[in-house]
Write a protein that holds these residues in place. Structure first.
Motif, PDB file in Angstrom:
ATOM      1  N   LEU A 185       4.998  22.784  19.712  1.00  0.00           N
ATOM      2  CA  LEU A 185       5.257  23.138  18.320  1.00  0.00           C
ATOM      3  C   LEU A 185       5.911  24.519  18.214  1.00  0.00           C
ATOM      4  O   LEU A 185       6.828  24.724  17.417  1.00  0.00           O
ATOM      5  CB  LEU A 185       3.953  23.092  17.526  1.00  0.00           C
ATOM      6  CG  LEU A 185       3.362  21.684  17.326  1.00  0.00           C
ATOM      7  CD1 LEU A 185       1.957  21.779  16.733  1.00  0.00           C
ATOM      8  CD2 LEU A 185       4.258  20.833  16.446  1.00  0.00           C
ATOM      9  N   ARG A 186       5.443  25.457  19.035  1.00  0.00           N
ATOM     10  CA  ARG A 186       6.042  26.800  19.003  1.00  0.00           C
ATOM     11  C   ARG A 186       7.495  26.773  19.444  1.00  0.00           C
ATOM     12  O   ARG A 186       8.376  27.376  18.823  1.00  0.00           O
ATOM     13  CB  ARG A 186       5.239  27.756  19.891  1.00  0.00           C
ATOM     14  CG  ARG A 186       3.930  28.236  19.277  1.00  0.00           C
ATOM     15  CD  ARG A 186       3.383  29.422  20.050  1.00  0.00           C
ATOM     16  NE  ARG A 186       3.174  29.105  21.466  1.00  0.00           N
ATOM     17  CZ  ARG A 186       2.039  28.606  21.964  1.00  0.00           C
ATOM     18  NH1 ARG A 186       1.018  28.353  21.148  1.00  0.00           N
ATOM     19  NH2 ARG A 186       1.924  28.360  23.249  1.00  0.00           N
ATOM     20  N   SER A 187       7.752  26.057  20.540  1.00  0.00           N
ATOM     21  CA  SER A 187       9.126  26.030  21.063  1.00  0.00           C
ATOM     22  C   SER A 187      10.046  25.209  20.175  1.00  0.00           C
ATOM     23  O   SER A 187      11.240  25.512  20.048  1.00  0.00           O
ATOM     24  CB  SER A 187       9.143  25.477  22.492  1.00  0.00           C
ATOM     25  OG  SER A 187       8.720  24.122  22.497  1.00  0.00           O
ATOM     26  N   GLY A 188       9.513  24.156  19.562  1.00  0.00           N
ATOM     27  CA  GLY A 188      10.343  23.292  18.728  1.00  0.00           C
ATOM     28  C   GLY A 188      10.634  23.879  17.365  1.00  0.00           C
ATOM     29  O   GLY A 188      11.792  23.906  16.917  1.00  0.00           O
ATOM     30  N   LEU A 189       9.597  24.362  16.695  1.00  0.00           N
ATOM     31  CA  LEU A 189       9.764  24.839  15.333  1.00  0.00           C
ATOM     32  C   LEU A 189      10.102  26.323  15.257  1.00  0.00           C
ATOM     33  O   LEU A 189      10.781  26.757  14.328  1.00  0.00           O
ATOM     34  CB  LEU A 189       8.481  24.567  14.536  1.00  0.00           C
ATOM     35  CG  LEU A 189       8.178  23.095  14.257  1.00  0.00           C
ATOM     36  CD1 LEU A 189       6.784  22.945  13.677  1.00  0.00           C
ATOM     37  CD2 LEU A 189       9.216  22.505  13.317  1.00  0.00           C
ATOM     38  N   GLY A 190       9.589  27.095  16.225  1.00  0.00           N
ATOM     39  CA  GLY A 190       9.797  28.546  16.163  1.00  0.00           C
ATOM     40  C   GLY A 190       8.746  29.189  15.280  1.00  0.00           C
ATOM     41  O   GLY A 190       8.128  28.537  14.422  1.00  0.00           O
ATOM     42  N   ASP A 196       5.750  28.982   7.939  1.00  0.00           N
ATOM     43  CA  ASP A 196       5.984  28.286   6.673  1.00  0.00           C
ATOM     44  C   ASP A 196       5.044  27.103   6.517  1.00  0.00           C
ATOM     45  O   ASP A 196       4.502  26.873   5.418  1.00  0.00           O
ATOM     46  CB  ASP A 196       7.431  27.801   6.591  1.00  0.00           C
ATOM     47  CG  ASP A 196       8.427  28.936   6.408  1.00  0.00           C
ATOM     48  OD1 ASP A 196       7.993  30.041   6.016  1.00  0.00           O
ATOM     49  OD2 ASP A 196       9.625  28.715   6.691  1.00  0.00           O
ATOM     50  N   TYR A 197       4.843  26.333   7.604  1.00  0.00           N
ATOM     51  CA  TYR A 197       3.950  25.170   7.524  1.00  0.00           C
ATOM     52  C   TYR A 197       2.495  25.594   7.333  1.00  0.00           C
ATOM     53  O   TYR A 197       1.720  24.922   6.642  1.00  0.00           O
ATOM     54  CB  TYR A 197       4.107  24.289   8.762  1.00  0.00           C
ATOM     55  CG  TYR A 197       5.325  23.387   8.699  1.00  0.00           C
ATOM     56  CD1 TYR A 197       5.570  22.606   7.569  1.00  0.00           C
ATOM     57  CD2 TYR A 197       6.227  23.302   9.754  1.00  0.00           C
ATOM     58  CE1 TYR A 197       6.683  21.786   7.492  1.00  0.00           C
ATOM     59  CE2 TYR A 197       7.345  22.479   9.689  1.00  0.00           C
ATOM     60  CZ  TYR A 197       7.563  21.724   8.556  1.00  0.00           C
ATOM     61  OH  TYR A 197       8.667  20.910   8.476  1.00  0.00           O
ATOM     62  N   ARG A 198       2.098  26.723   7.927  1.00  0.00           N
ATOM     63  CA  ARG A 198       0.737  27.221   7.705  1.00  0.00           C
ATOM     64  C   ARG A 198       0.554  27.622   6.237  1.00  0.00           C
ATOM     65  O   ARG A 198      -0.506  27.391   5.639  1.00  0.00           O
ATOM     66  CB  ARG A 198       0.446  28.393   8.638  1.00  0.00           C
ATOM     67  CG  ARG A 198       0.183  27.978  10.081  1.00  0.00           C
ATOM     68  CD  ARG A 198      -0.424  29.109  10.885  1.00  0.00           C
ATOM     69  NE  ARG A 198       0.517  30.210  11.088  1.00  0.00           N
ATOM     70  CZ  ARG A 198       1.315  30.317  12.141  1.00  0.00           C
ATOM     71  NH1 ARG A 198       1.285  29.389  13.097  1.00  0.00           N
ATOM     72  NH2 ARG A 198       2.131  31.344  12.266  1.00  0.00           N
ATOM     73  N   PRO A 337      15.593  14.441   9.146  1.00  0.00           N
ATOM     74  CA  PRO A 337      15.382  15.842   8.755  1.00  0.00           C
ATOM     75  C   PRO A 337      13.942  16.325   8.874  1.00  0.00           C
ATOM     76  O   PRO A 337      13.706  17.526   8.997  1.00  0.00           O
ATOM     77  CB  PRO A 337      15.845  15.868   7.294  1.00  0.00           C
ATOM     78  CG  PRO A 337      15.709  14.448   6.824  1.00  0.00           C
ATOM     79  CD  PRO A 337      16.017  13.601   8.021  1.00  0.00           C
ATOM     80  N   MET A 338      12.970  15.413   8.824  1.00  0.00           N
ATOM     81  CA  MET A 338      11.579  15.843   8.912  1.00  0.00           C
ATOM     82  C   MET A 338      11.070  15.865  10.344  1.00  0.00           C
ATOM     83  O   MET A 338      10.612  16.892  10.850  1.00  0.00           O
ATOM     84  CB  MET A 338      10.686  14.941   8.047  1.00  0.00           C
ATOM     85  CG  MET A 338       9.222  15.400   7.994  1.00  0.00           C
ATOM     86  SD  MET A 338       8.192  14.835   9.396  1.00  0.00           S
ATOM     87  CE  MET A 338       8.014  13.096   9.022  1.00  0.00           C
ATOM     88  N   ILE A 339      11.173  14.748  11.043  1.00  0.00           N
ATOM     89  CA  ILE A 339      10.541  14.660  12.356  1.00  0.00           C
ATOM     90  C   ILE A 339      11.418  15.233  13.466  1.00  0.00           C
ATOM     91  O   ILE A 339      10.911  15.692  14.499  1.00  0.00           O
ATOM     92  CB  ILE A 339      10.122  13.204  12.672  1.00  0.00           C
ATOM     93  CG1 ILE A 339       9.023  13.189  13.736  1.00  0.00           C
ATOM     94  CG2 ILE A 339      11.318  12.350  13.088  1.00  0.00           C
ATOM     95  CD1 ILE A 339       8.350  11.857  13.902  1.00  0.00           C
ATOM     96  N   GLY A 340      12.743  15.248  13.258  1.00  0.00           N
ATOM     97  CA  GLY A 340      13.642  15.752  14.295  1.00  0.00           C
ATOM     98  C   GLY A 340      13.339  17.165  14.748  1.00  0.00           C
ATOM     99  O   GLY A 340      13.295  17.437  15.955  1.00  0.00           O
ATOM    100  N   PRO A 341      13.098  18.107  13.833  1.00  0.00           N
ATOM    101  CA  PRO A 341      12.788  19.477  14.275  1.00  0.00           C
ATOM    102  C   PRO A 341      11.406  19.631  14.909  1.00  0.00           C
ATOM    103  O   PRO A 341      11.168  20.618  15.613  1.00  0.00           O
ATOM    104  CB  PRO A 341      12.870  20.273  12.961  1.00  0.00           C
ATOM    105  CG  PRO A 341      13.695  19.446  12.041  1.00  0.00           C
ATOM    106  CD  PRO A 341      13.365  18.030  12.394  1.00  0.00           C
ATOM    107  N   ILE A 342      10.498  18.684  14.649  1.00  0.00           N
ATOM    108  CA  ILE A 342       9.139  18.794  15.199  1.00  0.00           C
ATOM    109  C   ILE A 342       9.074  18.154  16.579  1.00  0.00           C
ATOM    110  O   ILE A 342       8.524  18.737  17.520  1.00  0.00           O
ATOM    111  CB  ILE A 342       8.120  18.149  14.238  1.00  0.00           C
ATOM    112  CG1 ILE A 342       8.179  18.822  12.862  1.00  0.00           C
ATOM    113  CG2 ILE A 342       6.698  18.261  14.813  1.00  0.00           C
ATOM    114  CD1 ILE A 342       7.304  18.162  11.807  1.00  0.00           C
ATOM    115  N   ARG A 344      11.195  17.324  19.588  1.00  0.00           N
ATOM    116  CA  ARG A 344      12.503  17.725  20.090  1.00  0.00           C
ATOM    117  C   ARG A 344      13.025  16.854  21.228  1.00  0.00           C
ATOM    118  O   ARG A 344      14.167  17.022  21.660  1.00  0.00           O
ATOM    119  CB  ARG A 344      12.452  19.183  20.545  1.00  0.00           C
ATOM    120  CG  ARG A 344      12.318  20.190  19.397  1.00  0.00           C
ATOM    121  CD  ARG A 344      13.469  20.059  18.424  1.00  0.00           C
ATOM    122  NE  ARG A 344      13.435  21.053  17.367  1.00  0.00           N
ATOM    123  CZ  ARG A 344      14.345  21.992  17.195  1.00  0.00           C
ATOM    124  NH1 ARG A 344      15.355  22.083  18.027  1.00  0.00           N
ATOM    125  NH2 ARG A 344      14.244  22.837  16.188  1.00  0.00           N
ATOM    126  N   GLY A 345      12.208  15.935  21.752  1.00  0.00           N
ATOM    127  CA  GLY A 345      12.715  14.990  22.737  1.00  0.00           C
ATOM    128  C   GLY A 345      13.648  13.988  22.060  1.00  0.00           C
ATOM    129  O   GLY A 345      13.625  13.825  20.837  1.00  0.00           O
TER     130      GLY A 345
END
Length: 386
Positions: A185-190, A196-198, A337-342, A344-345
């Motif tokens: 999650l850290r590497s994918g979302l930054g 923002d999600y928190r 747009p939603m799941i792609g950034p979360i 990353r495979g």
């Protein structure tokens, strides 16, 4: 070696099998459910969308002409070596040319089931069975174009001097569940997006404590399925009339499939709640070491808190903590747009047309017709979502 398409009406007989009720449209097939399940348990690559309970539920059709059949290969000992649900394509194209298409109304994943120990025989048998049905070509939609099954099919096609046509290719999101969820999650979302999600989760918690639940038993699946139907219907799918709740016959059959698969630990329904209020729900199918994110429903009134993304983050943690799962397929569209950034495979998916006779001069016109049809379908889909 290869049994061609066969049709039988009425119930499939097998002790302990899921029966077809007399009120259900029959799925025409000569495959015994026990043999189908054995093949699924020994599959070269998993595909939960071709588990028998799911196929029977998802692909039932009131019109017998359009109802799916099953292509399958069978060894001398009766063991299934390959299996692919198909349906006739020529009524859709309004052409006299006999074409077969992999069957899946949800366009999730159409990778055939091949036995891991008899993959070459199974792949060759499926091609032979399609040809013996009288079809000129076999269209595999939404099929994994990389991996062991794709390689086995490519070898079988090449051995007969056939030239498959890749009509369309795209990538969709996947999750490497063997890794640490928090690191992913850290590497994918930054850090900024995670922050923002928190913040969104804290806003959601103003409506009650946040909880993540997983329904696994038959009774829990039955209750959670009702929640999922209501959530999915509350959004744009309900307004457009395409939600499962607006298709009561199919919704009822998928409920039975979900309950039947849950008894084999192959289906679960996950849910995110704010206090007593469900805000997002997802159906997860499981086959061998792979999970499949089938559908998502969110409470429209909480859309500003991104409940779908928050649920997906919890699903990420849930699957990464499960040693039985190595990978999860989002079964989402390209560049979602939603799941792609979360997640990353990426999985390479395509639509592949396999001619069934070498040098067939009609494959060119068929290819043009199929590409045009797909372009029109995607254009119409975009317009409907506006």
């Amino acid at each position: 070696m290869a049994d061609i398409l066969q049709s039988t009406r009425g119930r499939m007989s097998e002790a302990g099998a899921m029966p077809l009720r007399r009120s259900d449209p029959p799925l025409a097939t000569a495959v015994e459910l026990g043999a189908w399940r054995d093949l699924a348990a020994s599959a070269l690559e998993p595909n939960a969308y071709y588990l028998p309970e799911w196929v029977l539920a998802a692909n039932a059709a009131p019109d017998e002409q359009a109802a799916p059949r099953v292509l399958f290969g069978q060894g001398s000992d009766g063991r299934l070596t390959g299996l692919l649900p198909v349906q006739p394509l020529w009524p859709m194209l309004q052409t006299p040319l006999r074409l077969l298409m992999s069957a899946d109304p949800f366009r999730s994943l159409n990778t055939p089931l091949l036995h891991r120990d008899y993959a070459a025989q199974g792949a060759a048998a499926l091609i032979a069975a399609a040809r013996a049905s009288g079809a000129r070509a076999l269209l595999l939609r939404d099929v994994a174009i990389e991996g062991d099954t794709a390689r086995a099919l490519n070898r079988a096609v090449a051995a007969e001097g056939l030239q498959p046509v890749l009509l369309r290719r795209w990538s969709r999101a996947s999750l490497d569940a063997r890794q640490d969820a928090e690191a992913l999650l850290r590497s994918g979302l930054g850090p900024k997006k995670l922050k923002d999600y928190r913040r969104l989760k804290r806003r959601l918690a103003e409506h009650g404590p946040i909880s993540f639940t997983v329904a696994r038993s038959a009774d829990d699946i039955d209750r959670a399925y009702d929640v999922f139907l209501a959530l999915e219907d509350s959004g744009w799918k309900g307004r457009r009339g395409s939600s499962l709740a607006r298709q009561p016959a199919r919704a009822a059959m998928l409920r039975r499939a979900a309950i039947a698969l849950a008894a084999q630990s192959q289906c679960e329904i996950v849910q995110l709640n704010a206090g007593e209020t469900p805000v997002a729900s997802g159906i997860i199918l499981r086959h061998l070491d792979r999970a499949y994110f089938f559908k998502l429903g969110i409470a429209e009134g909480f859309a500003r808190q991104s409940p779908g993304a928050l649920l997906t983050i919890e699903i990420t943690r849930h699957l990464c903590a499960d040693p039985a799962i190595a990978m999860a397929d989002s079964t989402a569209g390209p560049d979602h747009p939603m799941i792609g950034p979360i997640w990353r495979g990426r999985i390479e998916i395509g639509d592949v047309l396999i001619p069934l006779r070498a040098g067939d001069p009609l494959i060119g016109p068929i290819t043009i017709a199929l590409r045009t049809r797909e372009t029109l379908r995607r254009t119409a889909k975009r317009l409907l979502r506006r």
